[in-house]
Motif scaffolding. Structure first.
Motif, short mmCIF file in Angstrom:
data_model
loop_
_atom_site.label_atom_id
_atom_site.label_comp_id
_atom_site.label_asym_id
_atom_site.label_seq_id
_atom_site.Cartn_x
_atom_site.Cartn_y
_atom_site.Cartn_z
N THR A 1 3.37 -36.27 48.79
CA THR A 1 2.25 -35.83 49.62
C THR A 1 1.06 -36.76 49.45
O THR A 1 0.22 -36.85 50.33
CB THR A 1 1.82 -34.40 49.25
OG1 THR A 1 1.66 -34.31 47.85
CG2 THR A 1 2.83 -33.40 49.73
N LYS A 2 1.00 -37.46 48.31
CA LYS A 2 -0.10 -38.39 48.11
C LYS A 2 0.03 -39.58 49.06
O LYS A 2 -0.93 -40.21 49.45
CB LYS A 2 -0.13 -38.86 46.65
CG LYS A 2 -0.43 -37.72 45.68
CD LYS A 2 -0.45 -38.21 44.25
CE LYS A 2 -0.74 -37.06 43.29
NZ LYS A 2 -0.73 -37.50 41.89
N LYS A 3 1.24 -39.89 49.42
CA LYS A 3 1.49 -40.91 50.43
C LYS A 3 2.50 -40.30 51.41
O LYS A 3 3.72 -40.45 51.25
CB LYS A 3 2.02 -42.20 49.81
CG LYS A 3 3.17 -42.00 48.83
CD LYS A 3 3.71 -43.33 48.37
CE LYS A 3 4.94 -43.15 47.47
NZ LYS A 3 5.52 -44.43 47.06
N LEU A 4 2.01 -39.57 52.39
CA LEU A 4 2.87 -38.79 53.28
C LEU A 4 3.96 -39.65 53.88
O LEU A 4 3.73 -40.76 54.35
CB LEU A 4 2.03 -38.16 54.39
CG LEU A 4 1.06 -37.07 53.94
CD1 LEU A 4 0.21 -36.61 55.12
CD2 LEU A 4 1.81 -35.92 53.35
N LEU B 1 -1.65 -28.00 50.52
CA LEU B 1 -1.76 -27.83 51.96
C LEU B 1 -3.08 -27.16 52.35
O LEU B 1 -3.62 -27.42 53.43
CB LEU B 1 -0.59 -27.00 52.48
CG LEU B 1 0.79 -27.67 52.40
CD1 LEU B 1 1.89 -26.69 52.76
CD2 LEU B 1 0.85 -28.89 53.30
N LEU B 2 -3.61 -26.30 51.48
CA LEU B 2 -4.89 -25.66 51.77
C LEU B 2 -6.06 -26.62 51.59
O LEU B 2 -6.96 -26.68 52.44
CB LEU B 2 -5.08 -24.44 50.84
CG LEU B 2 -6.51 -23.85 50.78
CD1 LEU B 2 -6.91 -23.26 52.13
CD2 LEU B 2 -6.61 -22.81 49.68
N LEU B 3 -6.06 -27.36 50.49
CA LEU B 3 -7.24 -28.13 50.09
C LEU B 3 -7.25 -29.57 50.57
O LEU B 3 -8.30 -30.22 50.52
CB LEU B 3 -7.38 -28.10 48.57
CG LEU B 3 -7.50 -26.71 47.94
CD1 LEU B 3 -7.57 -26.81 46.42
CD2 LEU B 3 -8.72 -25.97 48.48
N SER C 1 -8.41 -33.20 56.06
CA SER C 1 -7.71 -33.41 57.33
C SER C 1 -7.31 -34.88 57.50
O SER C 1 -8.10 -35.79 57.23
CB SER C 1 -8.59 -32.97 58.50
OG SER C 1 -7.96 -33.25 59.72
N THR C 2 -6.08 -35.09 57.92
CA THR C 2 -5.56 -36.42 58.23
C THR C 2 -4.78 -36.33 59.54
O THR C 2 -4.43 -35.23 59.99
CB THR C 2 -4.63 -36.93 57.12
OG1 THR C 2 -3.46 -36.07 57.06
CG2 THR C 2 -5.32 -36.92 55.76
N PRO C 3 -4.48 -37.47 60.17
CA PRO C 3 -3.68 -37.41 61.41
C PRO C 3 -2.34 -36.72 61.21
O PRO C 3 -1.84 -36.05 62.12
CB PRO C 3 -3.51 -38.89 61.76
CG PRO C 3 -4.70 -39.57 61.15
CD PRO C 3 -4.95 -38.83 59.88
N LYS C 4 -1.72 -36.86 60.04
CA LYS C 4 -0.42 -36.24 59.79
C LYS C 4 -0.54 -34.81 59.28
O LYS C 4 0.43 -34.07 59.28
CB LYS C 4 0.38 -37.08 58.80
CG LYS C 4 0.78 -38.44 59.35
CD LYS C 4 1.61 -39.21 58.36
CE LYS C 4 2.03 -40.57 58.94
NZ LYS C 4 2.83 -41.37 57.98
N LEU C 5 -1.73 -34.42 58.82
CA LEU C 5 -1.97 -33.05 58.36
C LEU C 5 -3.32 -32.59 58.91
O LEU C 5 -4.32 -32.57 58.20
CB LEU C 5 -1.95 -32.99 56.83
CG LEU C 5 -2.03 -31.58 56.20
CD1 LEU C 5 -0.85 -30.72 56.63
CD2 LEU C 5 -2.09 -31.67 54.68
N ILE D 1 1.29 -25.55 59.68
CA ILE D 1 1.77 -25.55 58.29
C ILE D 1 0.64 -25.20 57.34
O ILE D 1 0.82 -24.49 56.35
CB ILE D 1 2.40 -26.92 57.92
CG1 ILE D 1 2.97 -26.89 56.51
CG2 ILE D 1 1.39 -28.04 58.07
CD1 ILE D 1 4.15 -25.99 56.33
N ARG D 2 -0.57 -25.65 57.66
CA ARG D 2 -1.72 -25.33 56.79
C ARG D 2 -2.06 -23.84 56.89
O ARG D 2 -2.33 -23.19 55.87
CB ARG D 2 -2.93 -26.18 57.17
CG ARG D 2 -4.00 -26.25 56.07
CD ARG D 2 -5.26 -26.93 56.56
NE ARG D 2 -5.10 -28.34 56.79
CZ ARG D 2 -5.38 -29.30 55.89
NH1 ARG D 2 -5.80 -28.96 54.70
NH2 ARG D 2 -5.24 -30.57 56.20
#
Length: 407
Positions: A27-30, A99-101, A104-108, A114-115
């Motif tokens: 998740t650190k590098k999706l 996922l909560l914290l 925001s990124t383009p992929k999340l 999902i969030r």
């Protein structure tokens, strides 16, 4: 047997996601692979559902001949003799918290499905995740989503289609309610700790421009909403932490508004407790604590003093009509005490300098009051104090018995 099947499902989901620790690293590098990310998201959500609904009950099947490798995929959600079976709950909790914290990124995106699902699962399974969770960070994250909830209230209450942002706000509000009612002490003590930290920052003039726009400052109405729910549904838990609850309420309410309208009108639910009393003349609030002390709040200054009063839990407190005296009663030590209030200008200065604001004048021993039924909420209303004049008070027990005193 059902729980055994759920265990094997959870085991398979961990394998599907490439193992949860691996997910957390990735998740650190999706991952750039859409299919891989989809599988990971699916696995995390299903693990969250299983953990939230059955986490406290699931343990791996009992296989005497089976030897466990230390590198093996984490087993189950339940506690075993070795205590190692919490690995799966820990890793699932970390994934949901991420996922909560995660910003925001383009992929999340900020309000992705999902969030929002993670928010819901955090609330539903809080008792499972709590041992491995930074509760303060999670509550602040949820409050951040609720801070602008009032903007979305129209759509929510009228049943109109919700935007992703409004849906996130609604999910976060529901999760906060679930967390608070599942673990009232965790919610109350965490928010009280954040309030004290925030107040300390506000006292620092260099940090003042930031504290008024912080999550805690913007989510005051939401915090009060949850406190009201706790008072209504779990009053016994609230009474155990009544001073901490009052710290939170005092932070969330505007002092000038309380001074103008009174505590009963600004936050009536807290006034249902006999351990809380507000004096309109001196603008002070007295709260009886479970350890026997009296917390005295000054609305004008926002300061609070804690003064030793009894050797056991305080049952009732009440100000005299003219504000000159305070009566406190503890059924635990079977004593009623009368305190003289320092209402002069020097008293207000003393409040700032931590000088005592109460002077004990008289103490009387009274027969103990027995609750109608042990272990019931009747223990919260054993007795109350009723002033008939500025110097006369009645100790009224729940069974109608009266004890009259004069200051």
């Amino acid at each position: 047997m059902c729980h055994t099947y759920l265990y094997y499902i959870a085991f398979s989901l961990v394998c599907l996601s490439g193992c949860l620790p691996g997910f957390l690293l990735q998740t650190k590098k999706l991952s750039s692979s859409y299919e891989e990310r989809r599988k990971q998201a699916t696995a995390i959500v299903l693990l969250g559902v299983i953990g939230a609904e059955f986490g406290a009950e699931i343990e791996p099947p009992k296989l005497p001949t089976r030897t466990r490798n230390t590198n093996q995929v984490p087993e189950g959600f339940g506690l075993t003799s070795g205590g190692s079976n919490y690995s799966l709950a820990r890793h699932t909790c970390k994934a949901l918290t991420f996922l909560l914290l995660q910003p925001s990124t383009p992929k999340l995106p900020a309000h992705s499905t999902i969030r929002r699902t993670a928010i819901d699962l955090i609330g539903r399974g809080f008792t499972v995740w709590e041992p491995y969770m930074d509760v303060s960070a999670v509550l602040m994250g949820l409050l951040e989503l609720c801070a602008d909830a009032e903007k979305h209230l129209t759509n929510i209450t009228m049943g109109l289609p919700l935007s992703p942002a409004a849906d996130s706000s609604r999910s976060a509000r529901h999760a906060l309610s679930l967390i608070a009612t599942a673990r009232p002490p965790a919610f109350i003590t965490t928010i009280a700790r954040e309030v004290h930290r925030h107040t300390a920052l506000a006292a620092n003039t260099q940090s003042q421009p930031n504290v008024h726009t912080s999550t805690l400052a913007r989510a005051k109405s939401e915090i009060l909403r949850v406190i009201e729910i706790l008072i209504e549904k779990m009053p016994t838990d609230v009474v155990d932490l009544l001073v901490e609850v009052m710290d939170i309420i005092m932070y969330c309410l505007e002092g000038s508004l309380v001074k103008k309208k009174g505590l009963q009108e600004c936050f009536p639910s807290i006034c249902r407790f006999y351990m809380v009393s507000y004096c309109e003349r001196s603008n002070r609030i007295a709260v009886g604590a479970r350890h026997g002390s009296v917390a005295l709040y000054d609305i004008r200054t926002g300061k609070c003093q804690t003064i030793p009063g009894h050797s056991g839990r305080i049952t009732a407190v009440s100000f005299a009509p003219d504000g000159r005296y305070l009566a406190t009663y503890s059924n635990a030590d079977s004593h009623i005490s009368f305190w003289q209030m320092n209402t002069s200008l020097l008293g207000s200065i003393g409040m700032l300098n931590s000088a005592p604001q109460l002077r004990c004048m008289k103490t009387y021993q009274v027969p103990p009051v027995h609750p109608a039924s042990p272990g019931s909420q009747n223990a919260l209303k054993l007795a109350r104090l009723i002033w008939t004049s500025n110097r006369n008070v009645i100790l009224m027990a729940h069974d109608g018995k009266e004890h009259r005193f004069m200051v």
